[in-house]
Design a protein around this motif. Structure first.
Motif, PDB file in Angstrom:
ATOM      1  N   ILE A 200      61.871-109.146 -20.331  1.00  0.00           N
ATOM      2  CA  ILE A 200      61.079-109.830 -21.356  1.00  0.00           C
ATOM      3  C   ILE A 200      60.094-110.751 -20.652  1.00  0.00           C
ATOM      4  O   ILE A 200      60.439-111.414 -19.679  1.00  0.00           O
ATOM      5  CB  ILE A 200      61.984-110.672 -22.290  1.00  0.00           C
ATOM      6  CG1 ILE A 200      63.016-109.806 -22.998  1.00  0.00           C
ATOM      7  CG2 ILE A 200      61.160-111.493 -23.272  1.00  0.00           C
ATOM      8  CD1 ILE A 200      62.474-108.825 -24.012  1.00  0.00           C
ATOM      9  N   LYS A 201      58.902-110.824 -21.181  1.00  0.00           N
ATOM     10  CA  LYS A 201      57.897-111.735 -20.626  1.00  0.00           C
ATOM     11  C   LYS A 201      58.110-113.112 -21.262  1.00  0.00           C
ATOM     12  O   LYS A 201      57.872-113.303 -22.446  1.00  0.00           O
ATOM     13  CB  LYS A 201      56.504-111.173 -20.862  1.00  0.00           C
ATOM     14  CG  LYS A 201      56.340-109.883 -20.049  1.00  0.00           C
ATOM     15  CD  LYS A 201      55.094-109.147 -20.360  1.00  0.00           C
ATOM     16  CE  LYS A 201      55.071-107.851 -19.547  1.00  0.00           C
ATOM     17  NZ  LYS A 201      53.936-107.018 -19.868  1.00  0.00           N
ATOM     18  N   SER A 202      58.563-114.033 -20.446  1.00  0.00           N
ATOM     19  CA  SER A 202      58.972-115.339 -20.964  1.00  0.00           C
ATOM     20  C   SER A 202      57.812-116.206 -21.423  1.00  0.00           C
ATOM     21  O   SER A 202      58.023-117.196 -22.123  1.00  0.00           O
ATOM     22  CB  SER A 202      59.802-116.084 -19.920  1.00  0.00           C
ATOM     23  OG  SER A 202      59.061-116.332 -18.745  1.00  0.00           O
ATOM     24  N   CYS A 203      56.588-115.820 -21.082  1.00  0.00           N
ATOM     25  CA  CYS A 203      55.433-116.615 -21.524  1.00  0.00           C
ATOM     26  C   CYS A 203      55.108-116.391 -22.997  1.00  0.00           C
ATOM     27  O   CYS A 203      54.385-117.185 -23.594  1.00  0.00           O
ATOM     28  CB  CYS A 203      54.199-116.308 -20.673  1.00  0.00           C
ATOM     29  SG  CYS A 203      53.461-114.674 -20.959  1.00  0.00           S
ATOM     30  N   ILE A 204      55.641-115.334 -23.592  1.00  0.00           N
ATOM     31  CA  ILE A 204      55.341-115.067 -25.003  1.00  0.00           C
ATOM     32  C   ILE A 204      56.588-115.132 -25.885  1.00  0.00           C
ATOM     33  O   ILE A 204      56.559-114.721 -27.035  1.00  0.00           O
ATOM     34  CB  ILE A 204      54.596-113.731 -25.197  1.00  0.00           C
ATOM     35  CG1 ILE A 204      55.388-112.555 -24.633  1.00  0.00           C
ATOM     36  CG2 ILE A 204      53.203-113.803 -24.593  1.00  0.00           C
ATOM     37  CD1 ILE A 204      54.800-111.196 -24.960  1.00  0.00           C
TER      38      ILE A 204
ATOM     39  N   THR B 285      56.267-110.669  -7.379  1.00  0.00           N
ATOM     40  CA  THR B 285      57.513-110.052  -6.921  1.00  0.00           C
ATOM     41  C   THR B 285      58.696-110.331  -7.839  1.00  0.00           C
ATOM     42  O   THR B 285      59.459-109.413  -8.159  1.00  0.00           O
ATOM     43  CB  THR B 285      57.839-110.486  -5.482  1.00  0.00           C
ATOM     44  OG1 THR B 285      56.739-110.135  -4.641  1.00  0.00           O
ATOM     45  CG2 THR B 285      59.092-109.806  -4.969  1.00  0.00           C
ATOM     46  N   SER B 286      58.890-111.566  -8.268  1.00  0.00           N
ATOM     47  CA  SER B 286      60.067-111.852  -9.097  1.00  0.00           C
ATOM     48  C   SER B 286      60.027-111.058 -10.399  1.00  0.00           C
ATOM     49  O   SER B 286      61.055-110.547 -10.848  1.00  0.00           O
ATOM     50  CB  SER B 286      60.209-113.351  -9.365  1.00  0.00           C
ATOM     51  OG  SER B 286      59.093-113.854 -10.057  1.00  0.00           O
ATOM     52  N   GLY B 287      58.853-110.920 -10.993  1.00  0.00           N
ATOM     53  CA  GLY B 287      58.740-110.137 -12.221  1.00  0.00           C
ATOM     54  C   GLY B 287      59.065-108.665 -11.990  1.00  0.00           C
ATOM     55  O   GLY B 287      59.785-108.044 -12.773  1.00  0.00           O
ATOM     56  N   PHE B 288      58.537-108.109 -10.900  1.00  0.00           N
ATOM     57  CA  PHE B 288      58.841-106.714 -10.578  1.00  0.00           C
ATOM     58  C   PHE B 288      60.322-106.531 -10.258  1.00  0.00           C
ATOM     59  O   PHE B 288      60.931-105.523 -10.638  1.00  0.00           O
ATOM     60  CB  PHE B 288      57.988-106.220  -9.412  1.00  0.00           C
ATOM     61  CG  PHE B 288      56.678-105.633  -9.827  1.00  0.00           C
ATOM     62  CD1 PHE B 288      56.600-104.404 -10.457  1.00  0.00           C
ATOM     63  CD2 PHE B 288      55.490-106.308  -9.585  1.00  0.00           C
ATOM     64  CE1 PHE B 288      55.384-103.856 -10.836  1.00  0.00           C
ATOM     65  CE2 PHE B 288      54.266-105.776  -9.961  1.00  0.00           C
ATOM     66  CZ  PHE B 288      54.212-104.543 -10.591  1.00  0.00           C
TER      67      PHE B 288
ATOM     68  N   ALA C  52      60.248-117.457 -12.247  1.00  0.00           N
ATOM     69  CA  ALA C  52      59.346-116.817 -13.208  1.00  0.00           C
ATOM     70  C   ALA C  52      58.028-117.572 -13.129  1.00  0.00           C
ATOM     71  O   ALA C  52      57.986-118.794 -13.252  1.00  0.00           O
ATOM     72  CB  ALA C  52      59.927-116.886 -14.617  1.00  0.00           C
ATOM     73  N   LYS C  53      56.956-116.845 -12.893  1.00  0.00           N
ATOM     74  CA  LYS C  53      55.660-117.465 -12.616  1.00  0.00           C
ATOM     75  C   LYS C  53      54.718-117.388 -13.813  1.00  0.00           C
ATOM     76  O   LYS C  53      54.670-116.371 -14.504  1.00  0.00           O
ATOM     77  CB  LYS C  53      54.976-116.758 -11.447  1.00  0.00           C
ATOM     78  CG  LYS C  53      55.794-116.672 -10.179  1.00  0.00           C
ATOM     79  CD  LYS C  53      55.822-117.992  -9.469  1.00  0.00           C
ATOM     80  CE  LYS C  53      56.380-117.879  -8.074  1.00  0.00           C
ATOM     81  NZ  LYS C  53      57.795-118.043  -7.997  1.00  0.00           N
ATOM     82  N   PRO C  54      53.931-118.443 -14.022  1.00  0.00           N
ATOM     83  CA  PRO C  54      52.863-118.337 -15.020  1.00  0.00           C
ATOM     84  C   PRO C  54      51.711-117.551 -14.409  1.00  0.00           C
ATOM     85  O   PRO C  54      51.324-117.790 -13.268  1.00  0.00           O
ATOM     86  CB  PRO C  54      52.468-119.792 -15.268  1.00  0.00           C
ATOM     87  CG  PRO C  54      52.834-120.509 -14.011  1.00  0.00           C
ATOM     88  CD  PRO C  54      54.009-119.772 -13.427  1.00  0.00           C
ATOM     89  N   GLY C  55      51.229-116.585 -15.118  1.00  0.00           N
ATOM     90  CA  GLY C  55      50.079-115.802 -14.658  1.00  0.00           C
ATOM     91  C   GLY C  55      49.051-115.823 -15.764  1.00  0.00           C
ATOM     92  O   GLY C  55      48.312-116.775 -15.932  1.00  0.00           O
TER      93      GLY C  55
ATOM     94  N   CYS D  12      56.035-113.505 -15.220  1.00  0.00           N
ATOM     95  CA  CYS D  12      57.045-114.372 -15.838  1.00  0.00           C
ATOM     96  C   CYS D  12      58.270-113.597 -16.324  1.00  0.00           C
ATOM     97  O   CYS D  12      59.120-114.152 -17.021  1.00  0.00           O
ATOM     98  CB  CYS D  12      56.427-115.110 -17.020  1.00  0.00           C
ATOM     99  SG  CYS D  12      55.984-113.999 -18.374  1.00  0.00           S
ATOM    100  N   THR D  13      58.404-112.343 -15.956  1.00  0.00           N
ATOM    101  CA  THR D  13      59.467-111.490 -16.485  1.00  0.00           C
ATOM    102  C   THR D  13      60.850-112.005 -16.100  1.00  0.00           C
ATOM    103  O   THR D  13      61.111-112.334 -14.946  1.00  0.00           O
ATOM    104  CB  THR D  13      59.294-110.043 -16.011  1.00  0.00           C
ATOM    105  OG1 THR D  13      58.004-109.571 -16.424  1.00  0.00           O
ATOM    106  CG2 THR D  13      60.368-109.137 -16.592  1.00  0.00           C
TER     107      THR D  13
END
Length: 156
Positions: free
Chosen positions: A63-67, A105-108, A42-45, A54-55
């Motif tokens: 879920i977006k893990s950054c929020i 890619t990982s988020g998609f 999961a990447k910080p964008g 970060c999904t």
């Protein structure tokens, strides 16, 4: 959800394993996954819920893990890209060139995996609706859409 006011040891179920982490009240799940557990898929964008890099999946929902705060994930089933383990969507992305620079890619993959499980007969509108949750700066959307359709069509 429990309330914590200082760094606290908490247990999270990540990729089918119970893991103990030390979390501060303000720690995002993205921070904890990457910095406490070493799961860097999961990447910080944007870090405000817009881009989707970060999904992850929480109880099978993207879920977006950054929020999301780490404490909000207690008692939930968390799946990261590292936990997919040869899901059909991964092969479909490779076969259909559903990636360019690979940052998104990982988020998609997580969104598409969840979509394929929740709506195995999704139509074009549903697919486009789900893909809107993530941003590809390289504009690889067409290939991503082809990849998800390739696994959905095999189930029809």
């Amino acid at each position: 959800m429990i309330k914590i006011s200082a760094p606290t040891a908490i247990s999270l179920n990540v990729n089918g394993e119970d893991r103990t982490v030390i979390a501060k009240p303000s720690d995002t799940l993205l921070f904890t996954l990457r910095n406490e557990l070493g799961l860097i898929g999961a990447k910080p964008g944007c870090e405000n819920g817009d881009c989707g890099a970060c999904t992850i999946l929480i109880d099978n929902l993207p879920i977006k893990s950054c929020i999301m705060l780490t404490v909000e994930a207690i008692g939930k089933n968390i799946v990261t890209i590292e936990g997919l383990k040869d899901a059909p969507i991964q092969k479909a992305f490779v076969e259909n060139f559903g990636f360019q620079c690979r940052y998104c890619t990982s988020g998609f993959l997580m969104v598409c995996h969840s979509l394929s499980k929740m709506y195995p007969n999704a139509d074009d509108i549903k697919i486009q609706e789900w893909l809107q949750s993530n941003i590809c700066r390289c504009t690889g959307y067409e290939e991503i859409e082809v990849a998800i359709k390739s696994i959905l069509n095999k189930k029809i």
